[in-house]
Design a protein around this motif. Structure first.
Motif, short mmCIF file in Angstrom:
data_model
loop_
_atom_site.label_atom_id
_atom_site.label_comp_id
_atom_site.label_asym_id
_atom_site.label_seq_id
_atom_site.Cartn_x
_atom_site.Cartn_y
_atom_site.Cartn_z
N SER A 78 -43.08 -35.82 -82.05
CA SER A 78 -42.47 -35.71 -83.37
C SER A 78 -42.93 -34.44 -84.08
CB SER A 78 -42.85 -36.93 -84.23
OG SER A 78 -42.53 -36.72 -85.58
N ALA A 79 -41.99 -33.75 -84.70
CA ALA A 79 -42.32 -32.52 -85.44
C ALA A 79 -43.24 -32.82 -86.62
CB ALA A 79 -41.05 -31.84 -85.92
N ALA A 80 -43.09 -34.01 -87.24
CA ALA A 80 -43.91 -34.37 -88.40
C ALA A 80 -45.29 -34.87 -88.00
CB ALA A 80 -43.19 -35.42 -89.24
N GLY A 81 -45.47 -35.20 -86.71
CA GLY A 81 -46.77 -35.64 -86.22
C GLY A 81 -46.99 -37.13 -86.35
N GLN A 82 -48.25 -37.51 -86.31
CA GLN A 82 -48.61 -38.90 -86.41
C GLN A 82 -50.01 -39.03 -86.97
OE1 GLN A 82 -49.20 -39.04 -81.63
NE2 GLN A 82 -48.26 -40.78 -82.53
N ILE A 83 -50.28 -40.21 -87.48
CA ILE A 83 -51.61 -40.56 -87.94
C ILE A 83 -51.95 -41.87 -87.24
CG2 ILE A 83 -53.05 -41.21 -89.91
CD1 ILE A 83 -51.29 -39.43 -91.66
N ASN A 84 -53.06 -41.83 -86.48
CA ASN A 84 -53.40 -42.91 -85.57
C ASN A 84 -52.22 -43.01 -84.60
OD1 ASN A 84 -54.49 -45.12 -84.25
ND2 ASN A 84 -54.92 -46.28 -86.10
N PHE A 85 -51.60 -44.16 -84.43
CA PHE A 85 -50.43 -44.21 -83.56
C PHE A 85 -49.14 -44.27 -84.37
CE2 PHE A 85 -51.34 -48.65 -84.31
CZ PHE A 85 -50.09 -49.23 -84.44
N PHE A 86 -49.23 -44.16 -85.68
CA PHE A 86 -48.05 -44.24 -86.54
C PHE A 86 -47.31 -42.91 -86.57
CE2 PHE A 86 -50.96 -47.42 -88.36
CZ PHE A 86 -50.16 -48.54 -88.25
N THR A 87 -46.03 -42.93 -86.25
CA THR A 87 -45.21 -41.73 -86.29
C THR A 87 -44.87 -41.41 -87.74
OG1 THR A 87 -44.25 -42.28 -84.14
CG2 THR A 87 -43.05 -40.69 -85.50
N VAL A 88 -45.15 -40.18 -88.14
CA VAL A 88 -44.82 -39.74 -89.49
C VAL A 88 -43.34 -39.41 -89.54
CG1 VAL A 88 -45.25 -37.98 -91.25
CG2 VAL A 88 -47.16 -38.86 -89.89
N ARG A 89 -42.64 -40.03 -90.48
CA ARG A 89 -41.20 -39.80 -90.65
C ARG A 89 -40.92 -38.74 -91.71
NH1 ARG A 89 -37.47 -42.54 -87.43
NH2 ARG A 89 -38.67 -43.97 -86.17
N SER A 90 -41.74 -38.73 -92.75
CA SER A 90 -41.57 -37.71 -93.79
C SER A 90 -42.85 -37.60 -94.62
CB SER A 90 -40.38 -38.02 -94.68
OG SER A 90 -40.62 -39.15 -95.48
N ILE A 91 -42.98 -36.42 -95.22
CA ILE A 91 -44.12 -36.15 -96.10
C ILE A 91 -43.60 -35.43 -97.33
CG2 ILE A 91 -46.32 -34.96 -96.35
CD1 ILE A 91 -46.55 -34.99 -93.28
#
Length: 167
Positions: A78-91
């Motif tokens: 994912s271009a937005a990355g992840q935190i732990n195993f959670f995929t970041v959808r938007s920031i």
């Protein structure tokens, strides 16, 4: 608490199979960097939470539900990355939205910081929305729901006790 209407996931609230929000006051010196705050909240779970996730993964893999390892591998792309195993959808400057879509359910989780109106006080709100697609999703949600509530509240208390990242 009532889920925040200003959240980027508010449009998903209607018809949700699970909708909850928990808030905690942030100290005055807490960072204003939403990514740092989100990482401190979900980036390093307590050992008992990690143990529950390993147990969950061992069970759900038999039913074709994505494991945290599979989600982590997908999120790494994912271009937005992840935190732990959670995929970041938007920031945004005040919110990080995580999410995952699977055959049995879709979930979105938000970590939102909002001003309390007096210019200094802020709170961090963790909101979760789940929409089930089928009986597998509803059965899965029925099993994990009590743990979900316990984990979110525990993460908020634990992070406050360990100390929020400072500005």
């Amino acid at each position: 608490m009532t889920p925040p209407e200003e959240s980027g996931i508010a449009a998903l609230y209607p018809g949700a199979d699970l909708l909850d929000a928990y808030a905690i006051s942030l100290p005055a010196n807490a960072s204003r960097d939403i990514q740092r705050l989100a990482r401190s909240l979900v980036g390093k779970p307590a050992p008992w939470i990690s143990m529950l996730m390993r147990l969950r993964d061992g069970i759900v893999a038999k039913f074709g539900v994505k494991t945290s390892k599979q989600i982590r591998a997908q999120g790494a792309k994912s271009a937005a990355g992840q935190i732990n195993f959670f995929t970041v959808r938007s920031i945004s400057p005040t919110e990080v939205i995580f999410g995952e879509d699977d055959s049995h359910l879709d979930f979105r989780s938000s970590v939102l910081v909002r001003d309390m109106g007096n210019g200094a006080a802020r709170e961090l709100v963790s909101t979760t929305v789940v929409h089930c697609h089928n009986m597998t999703g509803r059965a899965y949600l029925a099993v994990i729901k009590p743990f979900h509530h316990l984990i979110v509240r525990s993460n908020l208390r634990r992070t406050a006790r360990l100390g929020w990242p400072t500005a």
